[in-house]
Design a protein around this motif. Structure first.
Motif, PDB file in Angstrom:
ATOM      1  N   VAL A   1       5.916   5.600   2.647  1.00 13.76           N
ATOM      2  CA  VAL A   1       6.481   4.799   1.549  1.00 13.76           C
ATOM      3  C   VAL A   1       6.782   5.706   0.356  1.00 13.76           C
ATOM      4  N   ASP A   2       5.836   6.575   0.021  1.00 15.35           N
ATOM      5  CA  ASP A   2       6.048   7.486  -1.111  1.00 15.35           C
ATOM      6  C   ASP A   2       7.187   8.463  -0.861  1.00 15.35           C
TER       7      ASP A   2
ATOM      8  N   GLU B   1       0.850  -1.194   0.000  1.00 13.05           N
ATOM      9  CA  GLU B   1       0.000   0.000   0.000  1.00 13.05           C
ATOM     10  C   GLU B   1       0.881   1.237   0.000  1.00 13.05           C
ATOM     11  N   ARG B   2       0.563   2.152  -0.899  1.00  8.06           N
ATOM     12  CA  ARG B   2       1.312   3.403  -0.957  1.00  8.06           C
ATOM     13  C   ARG B   2       0.726   4.360   0.069  1.00  8.06           C
ATOM     14  N   ASP B   3       1.539   4.683   1.050  1.00  5.27           N
ATOM     15  CA  ASP B   3       1.129   5.685   2.022  1.00  5.27           C
ATOM     16  C   ASP B   3       2.169   6.795   1.995  1.00  5.27           C
TER      17      ASP B   3
ATOM     18  N   PRO C   1       4.822  -0.361  -5.889  1.00  8.83           N
ATOM     19  CA  PRO C   1       5.605  -1.124  -4.906  1.00  8.83           C
ATOM     20  C   PRO C   1       4.946  -2.476  -4.645  1.00  8.83           C
TER      21      PRO C   1
ATOM     22  N   HIS D   1      10.452   6.601  -1.295  1.00  8.92           N
ATOM     23  CA  HIS D   1      10.671   6.364  -2.727  1.00  8.92           C
ATOM     24  C   HIS D   1      11.213   7.633  -3.405  1.00  8.92           C
TER      25      HIS D   1
END
Length: 169
Positions: A97-98, A92-94, A121, A101
């Protein structure tokens, strides 16, 4: 030129759960990452891949690695790609995480561009599934217990030319 990657390493429990899924696929006679016997093969989430990682970028990555651990939410197994898809556990993109990245891309001096496919991801369970086996592999993976959360514990670099992986920082 093969691309060097920067990857998130998973905690021991999540790593073991993913390897269990690899084994279940292999035992069912389906393609699996368990088929890849290389010593550097490990469950991971790729953050970025570039042709060259400079010494300056390596130093910047080390400072980013110091910000870990990072909690991850994993979604149900799915197929990624259309022709010969990969079987994956999406991450899951939260915000965290973003942000990581984008900071990794910045450290590599590799901002994303409009002509690149969007970053998705994920943790790979099987690559390049034949069209006739993809539905069976997906059904099997969905029938098994899969991790729904994990922790990224370290950053790892992979150099395919040297066939070498190492932890950053």
């Amino acid at each position: 030129m093969p691309l060097q990657s920067v990857e998130l390493v998973l905690d021991a429990a999540t790593d073991a759960a993913v390897r269990g899924l690899w084994q279940a696929l292999a035992q069912a006679g389906l393609p699996s990452q368990a088929d890849h016997r290389g010593p550097t093969n490990a469950p991971h989430v790729t953050l970025a891949a570039v042709p060259v990682v400079t010494a300056t970028a390596e130093e910047a990555l080390a400072s980013l690695a110091a910000r870990l651990p990072l909690p991850l939410e994993l979604a149900a197994p799915t197929l990624l790609g259309e022709r010969r898809p990969a079987l994956v556990l999406p991450v899951e993109r939260d915000g965290a995480v973003d942000v990581l990245h984008h900071r990794v891309l910045g450290a590599l001096s590799s901002p994303s561009t409009a002509d690149e496919p969007p970053w998705v991801p994920h943790v790979t369970l099987a690559r390049r599934l034949p069209e006739d086996l993809a539905p069976q592999a997906l059904a099997l993976a969905r029938s098994l217990p899969t991790p729904t959360a994990g922790t990224a514990t370290a950053l790892r670099r992979w150099d395919p030319e040297a066939r070498r992986a190492w932890l950053v920082g």
